[in-house]
Scaffold this motif. Sequence first.
Motif, short mmCIF file in Angstrom:
data_model
loop_
_atom_site.label_atom_id
_atom_site.label_comp_id
_atom_site.label_asym_id
_atom_site.label_seq_id
_atom_site.Cartn_x
_atom_site.Cartn_y
_atom_site.Cartn_z
N MET A 1 3.38 31.97 -7.45
CA MET A 1 2.56 32.89 -6.34
C MET A 1 3.55 34.05 -6.02
O MET A 1 4.69 33.88 -5.78
CB MET A 1 2.25 32.10 -4.98
N SER A 2 2.65 35.13 -5.98
CA SER A 2 3.61 36.34 -5.81
C SER A 2 3.83 36.70 -4.44
O SER A 2 3.35 35.91 -3.53
CB SER A 2 3.04 37.55 -6.44
N THR A 3 4.88 37.27 -4.06
CA THR A 3 5.13 37.56 -2.84
C THR A 3 4.07 38.32 -1.85
O THR A 3 3.65 37.80 -0.80
CB THR A 3 6.22 38.63 -2.62
N LYS A 4 3.38 38.87 -2.70
CA LYS A 4 2.17 39.70 -1.79
C LYS A 4 1.09 38.64 -1.61
O LYS A 4 0.56 38.63 -0.41
CB LYS A 4 1.37 40.66 -2.76
N GLU A 5 0.70 37.60 -2.54
CA GLU A 5 0.01 36.51 -2.12
C GLU A 5 0.53 35.71 -0.95
O GLU A 5 -0.47 35.14 -0.26
CB GLU A 5 -0.30 35.57 -3.53
N LEU A 6 1.78 35.41 -1.04
CA LEU A 6 2.14 34.57 -0.08
C LEU A 6 2.13 35.29 1.28
O LEU A 6 1.74 34.63 2.40
CB LEU A 6 3.91 34.31 -0.23
N GLU A 7 2.33 36.59 1.57
CA GLU A 7 2.18 37.61 2.65
C GLU A 7 0.72 37.21 3.12
O GLU A 7 0.55 37.20 4.32
CB GLU A 7 2.73 38.90 2.44
N VAL A 8 -0.34 37.41 2.09
CA VAL A 8 -1.59 37.23 2.68
C VAL A 8 -2.05 35.90 3.29
O VAL A 8 -2.49 35.80 4.32
CB VAL A 8 -2.81 37.50 1.37
N ARG A 9 -1.32 34.82 2.63
CA ARG A 9 -1.48 33.74 3.03
C ARG A 9 -0.77 33.63 4.62
O ARG A 9 -1.66 32.93 5.46
CB ARG A 9 -1.00 32.56 2.29
N LEU A 10 0.17 34.07 4.73
CA LEU A 10 0.58 33.80 6.01
C LEU A 10 -0.09 35.05 6.99
O LEU A 10 -0.67 34.57 8.16
CB LEU A 10 2.12 34.47 6.02
N LYS A 11 -0.39 36.10 6.68
CA LYS A 11 -1.07 36.85 7.65
C LYS A 11 -2.66 36.27 7.93
O LYS A 11 -3.02 36.53 8.98
CB LYS A 11 -1.20 38.31 6.90
N GLU A 12 -3.24 35.45 7.10
CA GLU A 12 -4.39 35.04 7.48
C GLU A 12 -4.41 33.94 8.57
O GLU A 12 -5.44 33.69 9.29
CB GLU A 12 -4.92 34.25 6.06
N ARG A 13 -3.14 33.47 8.67
CA ARG A 13 -3.07 32.43 9.94
C ARG A 13 -2.12 33.09 10.83
O ARG A 13 -1.57 32.29 11.97
CB ARG A 13 -2.09 31.37 9.41
N ASN A 14 -2.26 34.45 11.00
CA ASN A 14 -1.49 35.24 12.00
C ASN A 14 0.01 34.78 12.25
O ASN A 14 0.76 34.75 13.30
CB ASN A 14 -2.21 34.82 13.28
N ILE A 15 0.52 34.88 11.00
CA ILE A 15 2.01 34.53 10.86
C ILE A 15 2.71 35.69 10.18
O ILE A 15 2.22 36.09 9.23
CB ILE A 15 2.43 33.33 10.14
N ARG A 16 3.76 35.99 11.09
CA ARG A 16 4.31 37.46 10.61
C ARG A 16 5.13 36.92 9.47
O ARG A 16 6.11 36.08 9.45
CB ARG A 16 5.23 37.93 11.60
N PRO A 17 5.18 37.63 8.17
CA PRO A 17 5.86 37.19 6.87
C PRO A 17 7.35 37.76 7.08
O PRO A 17 7.75 39.12 7.41
CB PRO A 17 5.26 38.14 5.68
N THR A 18 8.39 36.97 7.22
CA THR A 18 9.64 37.18 7.26
C THR A 18 10.24 36.46 6.03
O THR A 18 9.60 35.76 5.07
CB THR A 18 10.35 36.59 8.27
N ALA A 19 11.36 36.75 5.54
CA ALA A 19 11.95 36.33 4.60
C ALA A 19 12.07 34.85 4.25
O ALA A 19 11.73 34.13 3.33
CB ALA A 19 13.55 37.12 4.14
N VAL A 20 12.40 34.35 5.52
CA VAL A 20 12.61 32.92 5.58
C VAL A 20 11.14 32.16 5.29
O VAL A 20 11.17 31.33 4.60
CB VAL A 20 13.55 32.38 6.93
N ARG A 21 10.40 32.80 5.97
CA ARG A 21 8.91 32.04 5.87
C ARG A 21 8.35 32.29 4.48
O ARG A 21 7.79 31.57 4.34
CB ARG A 21 8.01 32.87 7.16
N LEU A 22 8.61 33.23 3.92
CA LEU A 22 8.16 33.48 2.54
C LEU A 22 8.96 32.46 1.69
O LEU A 22 8.38 32.05 0.90
CB LEU A 22 8.43 34.96 1.96
N LEU A 23 10.20 32.33 2.00
CA LEU A 23 11.14 31.42 1.12
C LEU A 23 10.31 30.05 1.28
O LEU A 23 10.25 29.08 0.37
CB LEU A 23 12.55 31.49 1.46
N VAL A 24 10.08 29.69 2.53
CA VAL A 24 9.82 28.10 2.82
C VAL A 24 8.30 28.03 2.33
O VAL A 24 8.04 26.97 1.54
CB VAL A 24 9.69 27.90 4.41
#
Length: 143
Positions: A1-24
């Motif tokens: 999954m691309s970083t952009k797709e991961l960011e979208v998944r986080l934002k869909e759940r109202n989670i601010r994308p940070t470097a650690v959250r994206l990594l996890v």
Amino acid sequence: MSTKELEVRLKERNIRPTAVRLLVLREMMSMEEHQAFSLLDLENRLDTVDKSTLYRTITHFHENLLIHSIDDGSGSIKYSVCRRGCDCSVPQSHVHFSCTECNRTFCLDNIAIPKVGLPSGFSYESANFVFKGICSDCSKRHN
């Protein structure tokens, strides 16, 4: 999954994308399809991430319904990334399978937890339905 797709998944759940959250999340998404993982599994795979940070991240993901928890009876809570649109309500819950040989736990997304008629005055907030047995990989090894 691309970083952009991961960011979208986080934002869909109202989670601010940070470097650690994206990594996890990237690591969670890379787990074998339908296989659940424990905190220890993530700690071993992400040994550069502080354990308390990892725990806080998992807790935040769980509170925001990005992942769901599974008590498979092993003594270690397992987690799995929720499907898009899942709100973790009982009607959307699914069955899990715990292999007694390899100790892996799988989400059986296509098998819903059956509706149970509770006595008057009772209401449930969550359900945990786990089958135990031998998974298909372990079954193949026995044949």
